[in-house]
Enzyme design. Structure first.
Site, PDB file in Angstrom:
ATOM      1  N   ASP A   9     -35.686 -25.184 -44.326  1.00 43.87           N
ATOM      2  CA  ASP A   9     -37.662 -24.184 -45.318  1.00 43.87           C
ATOM      3  C   ASP A   9     -36.971 -24.481 -46.608  1.00 43.87           C
ATOM      4  O   ASP A   9     -37.043 -22.761 -46.944  1.00 43.87           O
ATOM      5  CB  ASP A   9     -37.750 -23.459 -44.652  1.00 43.87           C
ATOM      6  CG  ASP A   9     -37.808 -21.918 -44.864  1.00 43.87           C
ATOM      7  OD1 ASP A   9     -36.030 -22.311 -44.577  1.00 43.87           O
ATOM      8  OD2 ASP A   9     -38.058 -20.820 -43.622  1.00 43.87           O
ATOM      9  N   ASP A  13     -31.437 -20.548 -50.640  1.00 40.96           N
ATOM     10  CA  ASP A  13     -30.107 -20.213 -49.723  1.00 40.96           C
ATOM     11  C   ASP A  13     -30.705 -22.123 -48.688  1.00 40.96           C
ATOM     12  O   ASP A  13     -28.951 -22.841 -48.205  1.00 40.96           O
ATOM     13  CB  ASP A  13     -30.057 -19.498 -48.403  1.00 40.96           C
ATOM     14  CG  ASP A  13     -31.170 -19.244 -47.967  1.00 40.96           C
ATOM     15  OD1 ASP A  13     -32.848 -19.595 -49.041  1.00 40.96           O
ATOM     16  OD2 ASP A  13     -30.537 -18.464 -46.912  1.00 40.96           O
ATOM     17  N   THR A 122     -31.805 -23.021 -39.791  1.00 39.84           N
ATOM     18  CA  THR A 122     -31.954 -21.640 -41.129  1.00 39.84           C
ATOM     19  C   THR A 122     -33.291 -21.603 -41.519  1.00 39.84           C
ATOM     20  O   THR A 122     -33.908 -21.509 -42.742  1.00 39.84           O
ATOM     21  CB  THR A 122     -31.447 -22.028 -42.508  1.00 39.84           C
ATOM     22  OG1 THR A 122     -31.979 -23.782 -43.056  1.00 39.84           O
ATOM     23  CG2 THR A 122     -29.745 -22.895 -41.871  1.00 39.84           C
ATOM     24  N   ASN A 156     -34.955  -7.417 -43.123  1.00 32.22           N
ATOM     25  CA  ASN A 156     -34.910  -8.112 -44.116  1.00 32.22           C
ATOM     26  C   ASN A 156     -37.270  -7.745 -44.579  1.00 32.22           C
ATOM     27  O   ASN A 156     -37.593  -8.035 -45.833  1.00 32.22           O
ATOM     28  CB  ASN A 156     -34.414  -8.644 -45.327  1.00 32.22           C
ATOM     29  CG  ASN A 156     -34.790 -10.120 -44.274  1.00 32.22           C
ATOM     30  OD1 ASN A 156     -35.167 -10.587 -43.489  1.00 32.22           O
ATOM     31  ND2 ASN A 156     -34.060 -11.018 -45.050  1.00 32.22           N
ATOM     32  N   GLU A 162     -35.754  -9.378 -39.349  1.00 31.53           N
ATOM     33  CA  GLU A 162     -35.477 -10.792 -40.416  1.00 31.53           C
ATOM     34  C   GLU A 162     -36.060 -11.525 -40.185  1.00 31.53           C
ATOM     35  O   GLU A 162     -36.382 -12.286 -39.650  1.00 31.53           O
ATOM     36  CB  GLU A 162     -34.158 -10.766 -39.648  1.00 31.53           C
ATOM     37  CG  GLU A 162     -33.196 -12.696 -40.468  1.00 31.53           C
ATOM     38  CD  GLU A 162     -33.925 -13.084 -40.795  1.00 31.53           C
ATOM     39  OE1 GLU A 162     -34.082 -14.726 -41.472  1.00 31.53           O
ATOM     40  OE2 GLU A 162     -34.310 -14.159 -39.309  1.00 31.53           O
ATOM     41  N   ASN A 164     -36.510 -15.321 -40.779  1.00 36.07           N
ATOM     42  CA  ASN A 164     -36.915 -15.979 -39.765  1.00 36.07           C
ATOM     43  C   ASN A 164     -36.751 -15.847 -38.039  1.00 36.07           C
ATOM     44  O   ASN A 164     -38.035 -17.166 -38.091  1.00 36.07           O
ATOM     45  CB  ASN A 164     -35.642 -16.879 -39.674  1.00 36.07           C
ATOM     46  CG  ASN A 164     -35.585 -17.985 -40.696  1.00 36.07           C
ATOM     47  OD1 ASN A 164     -35.974 -18.133 -41.784  1.00 36.07           O
ATOM     48  ND2 ASN A 164     -33.801 -18.302 -41.082  1.00 36.07           N
ATOM     49  N   HIS A 237     -27.234 -16.915 -47.462  1.00 40.01           N
ATOM     50  CA  HIS A 237     -27.702 -16.203 -45.877  1.00 40.01           C
ATOM     51  C   HIS A 237     -27.470 -17.843 -45.250  1.00 40.01           C
ATOM     52  O   HIS A 237     -26.470 -17.918 -43.979  1.00 40.01           O
ATOM     53  CB  HIS A 237     -28.980 -16.319 -45.199  1.00 40.01           C
ATOM     54  CG  HIS A 237     -29.464 -14.865 -45.768  1.00 40.01           C
ATOM     55  ND1 HIS A 237     -29.489 -13.884 -45.878  1.00 40.01           N
ATOM     56  CD2 HIS A 237     -30.620 -15.006 -46.885  1.00 40.01           C
ATOM     57  CE1 HIS A 237     -29.960 -13.331 -46.293  1.00 40.01           C
ATOM     58  NE2 HIS A 237     -30.301 -13.587 -47.644  1.00 40.01           N
ATOM     59  N   ASP A 238     -28.116 -18.809 -45.123  1.00 38.35           N
ATOM     60  CA  ASP A 238     -28.201 -19.995 -44.594  1.00 38.35           C
ATOM     61  C   ASP A 238     -26.881 -20.811 -44.987  1.00 38.35           C
ATOM     62  O   ASP A 238     -26.777 -21.751 -43.613  1.00 38.35           O
ATOM     63  CB  ASP A 238     -29.522 -20.994 -44.636  1.00 38.35           C
ATOM     64  CG  ASP A 238     -30.654 -20.758 -44.711  1.00 38.35           C
ATOM     65  OD1 ASP A 238     -30.917 -19.921 -44.048  1.00 38.35           O
ATOM     66  OD2 ASP A 238     -31.755 -21.346 -45.468  1.00 38.35           O
TER      67      ASP A 238
HETATM   68  C1  BDR Z   1     -33.240 -16.248 -44.463  1.00 36.10           C
HETATM   69  O1  BDR Z   1     -34.896 -16.390 -44.661  1.00 36.10           O
HETATM   70  C2  BDR Z   1     -35.381 -17.310 -45.500  1.00 36.10           C
HETATM   71  O2  BDR Z   1     -35.827 -16.572 -46.778  1.00 36.10           O
HETATM   72  C3  BDR Z   1     -33.721 -17.687 -45.732  1.00 36.10           C
HETATM   73  O3  BDR Z   1     -33.784 -19.139 -46.376  1.00 36.10           O
HETATM   74  C4  BDR Z   1     -32.852 -17.557 -45.018  1.00 36.10           C
HETATM   75  O4  BDR Z   1     -33.340 -18.374 -43.905  1.00 36.10           O
HETATM   76  C5  BDR Z   1     -32.776 -14.663 -44.187  1.00 36.10           C
HETATM   77  O5  BDR Z   1     -34.186 -14.128 -44.120  1.00 36.10           O
HETATM   78 CA    CA Z   2     -34.098 -20.217 -44.850  1.00 32.05          CA
END
Ligand code: BDR
Ligand code: CA
Length: 307
Positions: A9, A13, A122, A156, A162, A164, A237-238
């Protein structure tokens, strides 16, 4: 060479993940598929086209998938990735075409047409869950799913979840219970992959247009990570999930049981990782724990330098 589909998406990253996957000789990037997450499906698909256009990526297929999670309403990451979903660089008009198939159908078609494919999601796992549900005969054809998502510590979007996973936890639950060999590259790992000023300087010195795009994107990502998370540098991250596929030594894992919380009032979307083996539930996931920072950035900079 590993055959790979990157389901993403973009996303700052995600873009670095895409550039790494395309450039590294260990990966044959068959397709990039998009899903709503960081921004709407329309925007992240446009961003994928933009990035592939600037990077001259022509042989890799691109298809758009789900425009919303399986059950819940879409909640985007605009505050982190900007109005376009990829703020920080002025893209020329994209020329890369989008395949007519839904991403889930392209994933199914490619799995039937190839021996084994590694999936690197990702983004929210909506497309992967849809593909598995629509055609479960693809399950044994998936070499492995190496996903960026989840965490074995703090989240986060909520204290334990998290983005995703939290955006589409029902899809994540389907994937984690699918029986496919799974690696979870979560926040506890990806927060070790910060694009420090020293790293950005190395990218700046590469002096090609893709590297300039990367610097613009990282600078924007740095500003939102500072504003919202008080990070001194943004975690990429990704790209860590891609690095794990290229060289498992760069991302060390522990094989444990992971389940996705779907009911908790305060814990929806948590990836409950039994790191100490206290539940007796069978291990189903390689949970990433330790990043080799130097090797990771060497890989990334080598990739960016090749454009
Ligand atoms: C994930 O969420 C998105 O903001 C980033 O692209 C990453 O895949 C990190 O939590
Ligand atoms: Ca992502």
């Amino acid at each position: 060479m590993k055959k790979v589909i990157l389901d993403c998406d973009p996303g700052h990253d995600d873009t670095l993940a895409l550039l790494l996957a395309h450039a590294n000789p260990a990966i044959d990037l068959l397709a990039v598929t998009t899903v709503a997450g960081n921004q709407t499906l329309e925007k992240v698909t446009r961003n994928a086209r933009n990035v592939m256009t600037v990077a001259g990526i022509r042989k890799t297929l691109l298809a758009a998938g789900a425009d919303r999670p399986l059950v819940r309403e879409l909640s985007t990451g605009e505050y982190i990735h900007g109005v376009t979903g990829l703020d920080g660089y002025n893209f020329p008009a994209p020329t890369v075409p989008v395949d007519k198939r839904h991403a889930a159908d392209l994933i199914i078609d490619l799995l039937h047409a190839n021996d084994k494919i590694t999936l690197i999601p990702t983004a929210p796992l909506t497309n992967i869950a849809l593909a598995i549900r629509k055609d479960p005969t693809i399950i044994p054809k998936i070499e492995e799913i190496v996903l960026m998502g989840g965490t074995n510590s703090t989240g986060n979007v909520t204290p334990l979840a998290e983005a995703n996973i939290w955006i589409d936890a029902e899809a994540a639950d389907i994937v984690f219970r699918s029986g496919v060999p799974l690696t979870m590259v979560g926040l506890n790992l990806t927060h070790q992959a910060k694009a420090t000023p020293e790293v950005v300087d190395r990218i700046r010195k590469l002096d090609n247009e893709v590297a300039r795009m990367a610097v613009g994107l990282i600078d924007f990502f740095a500003s939102t990570y500072k504003k919202y998370f008080h990070f001194d540098a943004p975690p990429i991250h990704d790209a860590c999930a891609v690095a794990r596929v290229i060289n498992p030594d760069i991302v060390k894992c522990e094989f444990v049981n992971v389940v996705v919380e779907l009911k908790g009032t305060y814990t929806y979307g948590a990836t409950v990782s039994d790191m100490e083996g206290i539940t007796g539930r069978p291990a189903n996931t390689n949970v990433a724990t330790k990043l080799d920072f130097d090797k990771f950035w060497d890989l990334m900079i080598e990739a960016l330098g090749s454009y």
